[in-house]
Design an enzyme around this catalytic site. Structure first.
Site, PDB file in Angstrom:
ATOM      1  N   GLY A 190       0.800  -1.211   0.000  1.00 19.70           N
ATOM      2  CA  GLY A 190       0.000   0.000   0.000  1.00 19.70           C
ATOM      3  C   GLY A 190       0.833   1.261   0.000  1.00 19.70           C
ATOM      4  N   ASN A 191       2.123   1.134   0.319  1.00 18.95           N
ATOM      5  CA  ASN A 191       3.067   2.236   0.268  1.00 18.95           C
ATOM      6  C   ASN A 191       3.787   2.129  -1.081  1.00 18.95           C
ATOM      7  OD1 ASN A 191       5.466   3.776   0.456  1.00 18.95           O
ATOM      8  ND2 ASN A 191       5.481   3.619   2.686  1.00 18.95           N
ATOM      9  N   GLU A 195      -1.920   3.267  14.096  1.00 20.72           N
ATOM     10  CA  GLU A 195      -0.636   3.632  13.497  1.00 20.72           C
ATOM     11  C   GLU A 195      -0.157   5.010  13.924  1.00 20.72           C
ATOM     12  OE1 GLU A 195       0.451   2.079   9.849  1.00 20.72           O
ATOM     13  OE2 GLU A 195      -0.309   0.150  10.556  1.00 20.72           O
ATOM     14  N   HIS A 255      -1.369   6.505   5.053  1.00 22.40           N
ATOM     15  CA  HIS A 255      -1.664   7.230   6.290  1.00 22.40           C
ATOM     16  C   HIS A 255      -2.274   8.575   5.926  1.00 22.40           C
ATOM     17  CE1 HIS A 255       1.812   4.823   8.222  1.00 22.40           C
ATOM     18  NE2 HIS A 255       0.675   4.318   8.648  1.00 22.40           N
ATOM     19  N   CYS A 293       6.895  12.051   8.221  1.00 21.75           N
ATOM     20  CA  CYS A 293       6.970  10.675   8.741  1.00 21.75           C
ATOM     21  C   CYS A 293       8.071  10.538   9.774  1.00 21.75           C
ATOM     22  CB  CYS A 293       7.228   9.680   7.608  1.00 21.75           C
ATOM     23  SG  CYS A 293       5.792   9.313   6.583  1.00 21.75           S
TER      24      CYS A 293
END
Length: 417
Positions: free
Chosen positions: A24-25, A163, A231, A348
């Protein structure tokens, strides 16, 4: 108490590699198998911290976790030397460098007991991150061990994925004033998993003693997750009274805006239209995974990755906004390409904590002189390159373990070993 926003950046660990573990990243997947440069990566991160200090911000650090994680492998009935390659990659991951996933933080002005509350993230969605929380929790309990000012919570039970601050935003007139807390959760995202569970967010709000009238739970849009926004901080970021977001960030944009406008008269939305910056460009450039900060001079500043300058639609939008009368008055460009290639931008790499710096364990607070010493440790001890095919090579394992020990000694944090 003099409350300040402190950015705690994760020092990029000596085991930094491109194993492509984060489904997904898109950047993580795209660069799987490439040769990483841990030394360059860590120096880039330290230079970003130095740039924050130059802006007049308070800067902290978190140290890399012990890698490979031999205790985790033992719980799986194996060792690093004997395990299969996918397990070895998960045990060696340096992903704790992305401190935005370390915890969710509610500052003292927002909480019932007047303390800053931190709940360590369980990160249960991805195997390589699911074993981070014990080491992160130990570190948080040292850094924020003053019980008069902080409460550090165990993770939410892993039935509900959490997360951390990457899915949490705070809106307030000033950092030291009571604010609104926005918890962003996912439901679906096409082929990609939604990582933040609504029940995890609600549990954290209760544990932190937040006023229910000043906490909002909002769904991330399916389109954003499907496009690679794993995210919320890939499509939205907040700072003081400003919410900076892509048009497609939320499933119900009007709900977010109405909540903030009704409760904070100074609220400002800076929204980037999809017609001007397609969501794919926003995600690839990490426009919203920049740090949005307020230096002492009051000029709200976007600390953006160099990829934002290299993406024409994104840089054109930034230039138009800076030239206009919007709340973001300055942009600073930083090079964190090694982190970006693994799917993590400037935001991040940091956890934001509003607190009096004097109440934090001073070993975690840095100045230029301390960054100089840390940079020297990195230059001397961090591996120059890591090829994934070599992850289980004994000499590499020895180098990684020795490098972390040298860093802990420099910071006088050997109690975390």
């Amino acid at each position: 108490m003099a409350l300040r926003e402190i950015n705690f950046d994760g020092i990029i660990g000596p085991s930094h590699n491109y194993a492509g573990l984060s489904f997904g990243n898109l950047a993580s997947t795209r660069n799987a198998g490439q040769v990483s440069q841990p030394r360059a990566a860590a120096l880039q991160g330290l230079d970003k911290m130095r740039a924050n200090l130059a802006l007049g911000l308070v800067q902290g650090v978190f140290v890399p976790l012990s890698r490979p994680n031999r205790d985790w492998l033992a719980s799986l009935g194996t060792t690093y030397e004997e395990c299969e390659q996918p397990l070895a990659a998960a045990a060696m991951s340096a992903s704790a460098m992305w401190a935005a996933n370390a915890a969710t933080v509610s500052p003292a002005p927002d909480t019932r007991d007047g303390r800053t509350h931190l709940t360590v993230a369980n990160l249960r969605t991805m195997p390589h991150r699911s074993h981070e929380w014990p080491g992160t929790l130990a570190q948080l309990r040292v850094a924020f061990g003053n019980d008069r000012h902080f409460a550090v919570h165990d993770p939410v039970p892993p039935a509900f994925g959490d997360e951390g601050a990457a899915n949490h935003m705070r809106i307030a007139s000033k950092h030291d004033e009571p604010g609104l807390e926005l918890f962003v959760y996912g439901v679906a995202g096409g082929a990609f998993p939604a990582r933040q569970h609504l029940q995890a967010s609600k549990a954290i709000a209760r544990l932190h003693g937040l006023d229910p009238e000043r906490a909002l739970f909002v769904e991330q849009s399916e389109a954003a997750i499907a496009a690679g926004a794993f995210h919320n901080d890939v499509v939205a970021v907040a700072n003081e009274n400003v919410l900076f977001a892509h048009e497609l960030a939320f499933a119900d944009r009007s709900k977010v805006v109405a909540f903030c406008e009704e409760r904070l008269s100074s609220f400002e939305l800076v929204e980037v239209p999809a017609a001007e910056v397609p969501i794919g460009d926003a995600i690839a450039s990490y426009l919203f995974n920049a740090q949005l900060v307020t230096p002492p001079d009051g000029e709200m500043t976007l600390v953006a990755p160099s990829e934002a300058r290299e993406t024409p639609t994104v840089w054109s939008w930034i230039e138009r906004h800076i030239a206009g009368n919007g709340p973001i008055r300055r942009v600073e460009v930083v090079d964190v390409r090694q982190s970006m290639a693994n799917g993590g931008g400037p935001a991040c790499l940091r956890l934001r904590v509003v607190a009096d710096p004097e109440t934090v364990d001073p070993r975690f607070i840095v100045d230029d002189a301390k960054l100089d010493r840390l940079s020297e440790v990195v230059r001397q001890d961090w591996p120059v390159e890591i090829d994934n095919a070599d992850l289980q090579r004994p000499a590499l394992v020895s180098d990684v373990e020795r490098a972390r020990s040298a860093l802990l000694e420099e910071l006088d944090l050997t109690d975390l070993s």
